[in-house]
Structure formats: C-alpha cells, structure tokens
Design an enzyme around this catalytic site. Sequence first.
Site, short mmCIF file in Angstrom:
data_model
loop_
_atom_site.label_atom_id
_atom_site.label_comp_id
_atom_site.label_asym_id
_atom_site.label_seq_id
_atom_site.Cartn_x
_atom_site.Cartn_y
_atom_site.Cartn_z
N TYR A 106 0.93 -1.16 0.00
CA TYR A 106 -0.02 0.15 -0.01
C TYR A 106 0.96 1.32 0.02
O TYR A 106 0.12 2.44 0.07
CB TYR A 106 -0.86 -0.02 1.25
CG TYR A 106 -2.07 -0.95 1.17
CD1 TYR A 106 -1.83 -2.23 1.26
CD2 TYR A 106 -3.42 -0.34 0.93
CE1 TYR A 106 -2.99 -3.07 1.03
CE2 TYR A 106 -4.42 -1.24 0.93
CZ TYR A 106 -4.13 -2.47 0.87
OH TYR A 106 -5.41 -3.30 0.93
N ASP A 148 -2.53 -18.00 4.90
CA ASP A 148 -3.44 -18.61 4.31
C ASP A 148 -4.18 -19.78 5.39
O ASP A 148 -5.40 -19.94 5.31
CB ASP A 148 -3.00 -19.49 3.17
CG ASP A 148 -1.50 -19.93 3.33
OD1 ASP A 148 -1.03 -19.30 4.28
OD2 ASP A 148 -0.84 -20.67 2.45
N LYS A 185 2.83 -14.03 5.81
CA LYS A 185 3.23 -14.75 4.86
C LYS A 185 4.70 -15.03 4.80
O LYS A 185 5.30 -14.87 3.84
CB LYS A 185 2.49 -14.43 3.60
CG LYS A 185 2.54 -15.40 2.54
CD LYS A 185 1.58 -16.66 2.55
CE LYS A 185 1.87 -17.36 1.46
NZ LYS A 185 1.07 -18.69 1.56
N ASP A 201 -6.16 -6.15 5.29
CA ASP A 201 -7.25 -6.07 4.59
C ASP A 201 -8.30 -7.26 4.18
O ASP A 201 -9.42 -7.13 4.27
CB ASP A 201 -6.86 -5.14 3.45
CG ASP A 201 -7.93 -4.40 2.42
OD1 ASP A 201 -8.90 -4.09 3.32
OD2 ASP A 201 -7.75 -3.78 1.60
#
Length: 397
Positions: free
Chosen positions: A150, A265, A217, A289
Amino acid sequence: MDGQKVYVENGVLVVPDEPIIPFIRGDGTGPEIMESVRAVIDAAVSKAYGGKRRIHWKEILAGEKALKETGELLPKETIDAIKEHYIAIKGPLTTPVGGGYRSLNVTLRQVLDLYANVRPSRYFPGVPSPLKHPEKVNMVVFRENTEDVYAGIEWKMGSEECERVRRFLVEEMGANIPEDSGIGIKPISKFRSQRLVRKAIEYALKKGYHTLTLMHKGNIMKYTEGAFRDWGYELLRNEYSDKVVFEGEGERTEGKVFVNDRIADNMFQQILLRPDEYGVIATTNLNGDYISDALAALVGGLGLAAGANIGDYHALFEPVHGTAPKYAGKNVINPTAGILSGVMMLEYMGWMEAAKLIEDAIVRTFEQKKVTYDLARHLGIEPLSTTEYTQALIDNL
Ligand code: NAP
C-alpha cells in the site's frame, strides 16, 4: 464555533466535555450513513450525560463534495483540521480502480501517520451467519496501515521508470522479470512493525483478550512478512515477557496473553474452524485488509464492520465498507458499521457510558428483528429503511 478542542497534555489525550469533532460525509452512501451515525451518537451522549457532555460536529470536506466546492479532492484544510482536533470520523470515499487518483483513504492514513487500522468483529445475536457457532467470533484485527504494497511504490508496465527498475533488478540483482511486467515494491520496516504490534498487545491487555496472533506470509516473503513476525516476537519478548505466554513455551494462563503466529492462508481456515482460539490479530497491511473482510462476513457482513485508524494520538474512525454506490440516495443502506465506528470513537474518547448504550441498543433492535435490507434478505423478513432503522436504534437507547 462553540466547543473546545481535544488536546494532548503530558503525553495524554484530553477530551473536554464539549469537544469539536470533525466529520467527513463521504461519497455514495456516505452522507446517509453519516447522518445516521451523528443522530445516534448525539442521542446516546444526551441520554448518558444529560447535557453535561455534547459533541460539536465540524464538517470537513473530502472526495466528490470537496472537488465540487474547492476544486480539490483532499483539501489541505481537511488534513489540518484532523491534525488540530485529533479525533475525527468519516464516511467512505470513492477510489477508482486502475487509474485516476490515489486512494484518499490511504493518503489520509499515511499523511496523518495513523499506523494501526483496528477492525473488531463480534457477533450480535440474531444476525445471520454462515457459521454454526458465530457467537464464538470475537476478534480484532490490527492491520499495519502505512506500508507494505500500500506504500504506493509501483510502476506501470512499459513506462520508462518501470523499465529502469526492471533493468536494475535483472542486470544488477540477477532477478528474472519479463519485459511486459508492471512492478510494485513491498517495504516492511522494523519500527513500523513493532509499533503496530505494541498497539495490538496493549489493546489485548487492556480489553482482556486471551490471544495475540501475528499473521504473516513469512514462508514465502521472508524478509518482509517473515521479518514482521520476527520483529513482533522480539518486541514482545523485550517489553512484555511478564505479561504474555508464547505458544510452545507454556500453557494458556489466566491474566496473560497467549502469543502465537500463523501463516496467512492457514489463518483464513482457522477463523472458520476454530474462531474461539483467536482474539487480537496483528498483521501487515494487505493481509489485514483481506482477513478483516472475511471476518466481517462471519458476523453479518460489511454492514456491521467497524473500523478505526489510530496513530500515537490521532484517530480517524470509519466503517470498513466502501461507498456502495448502487444504493446511494435510496435510503436502504445499513448504517451500523458507521455507528459501531462511532462506538469505537466514543470509547477512544473515554465516553464509555454512551458507547455501551449504543451497543445495547443495537442488540435490542436486532432482537426485535428490526434490520436493514442486507440482513433482512437472509432472515426472510421485511427490511427497514436507513432512517427507520436509525429511529428504532434511538428509541432503543
Ligand atoms: P463496498 O462499497 O464496500 O460495497 C460492496 C458491497 O458490500 C455492496 O454492494 C453491498 O453488498 C455491501 N455493503 C457495503 N456497505 C454496506 C452497508 N453499509 N450495508 C449493507 N451492505 C453493504 O465495496 P466496493 O463496491 O468494492 O467499493 C465501492 C467504492 O468504495 C470504491 O470506490 C472503493 O474504492 C471505495 N472504498 C472506500 C473505502 C473507504 O472509504 N474506506 C473502503 C472500501 C472501498 P450487496 O450488493 O450484496 O448488497
């Protein structure tokens, strides 16, 4: 204008009894939502404090209305007003996909350094949910709000800048990047990761959440997402070791926050299958988000999902959802997400009694099966309009 400014004294935010609170109406359904938000907050404050406290609303402009009236989408006065008054609330603002201007929301968060995007998801009885036991959902996402993908560092495929970056990466860094690529950069810094995790653990301790999970992640993006996790653990070990228990090092202990981490995930299935094992989730910008919308879907959807952007002192409250343009002007939109963002604002101001009145009124209104279209369609009942629902809430205060 009547009212006094919120200010900071000796490192503490001071909210006078009649504070000036700037608000942005927003685009699309924003104005209808903000109308409802202010009406409910005013009624709750009046009920809780009988005239001793009152908010003086100050409209500030952003988005389409600002463009029309000032020629700018985000006038400097708007940013200055939030800086000056510390606490503000906003409706959603339009962001075109692909081209046009940069997201005003992202700009506001970055310019004001509102580094923690706080998004709670809790269940209100009677609300339709895809889960068998939605009452087990009580999670709060702390999403890093200023960096990650972002940060806006990206180059368009075919542009001269993009080609320069691509050539540097290919020729000097040994990367393999096809010529027809757009390129984006994902910076994650230690300082910003740690201040976000600090906000999250402080919140967990203050509000009595049993677990803090670092979501990342890091198995794929080791030096950004993986580093976020490592820096998070480092901070918790250095500053909070007497207040937390780390997974793998001890059992859950009453009065201490259980700390673990999960790969992004996996986290998506954890919130579906074992929601009661999670409480506060601290994570990077993009993960946050995604997961907060998924969490919202478990407990009634975007119409109920509240949010806040919080810095060291400054705070800007806003629903998670966007402008829902197809419903603009139709008096059908669910204002609860905005109203619950207002509840977060009242809590931030220390006006707990008014905040509690609104939460209880929402519970009562749902029990009476008085809901807007989004919930009514799942319950197979007649919906109330935005204004009817707002009045029902006020009657239930
Ligand atoms: P959206 O405005 O959040 O709407 C998507 C769908 O979510 C709506 O069509 C509606 O679903 C449901 N929804 C959203 N708000 C609701 C509410 N208050 N009550 C009931 N249902 C609600 O997302 P979008 O269509 O992707 O984005 C529209 C614009 O908003 C874009 O320009 C986007 O950039 C912007 N945006 C702004 C913000 C912000 O200001 N912080 C955040 C997100 C998006 P149904 O159609 O199923 O009824």
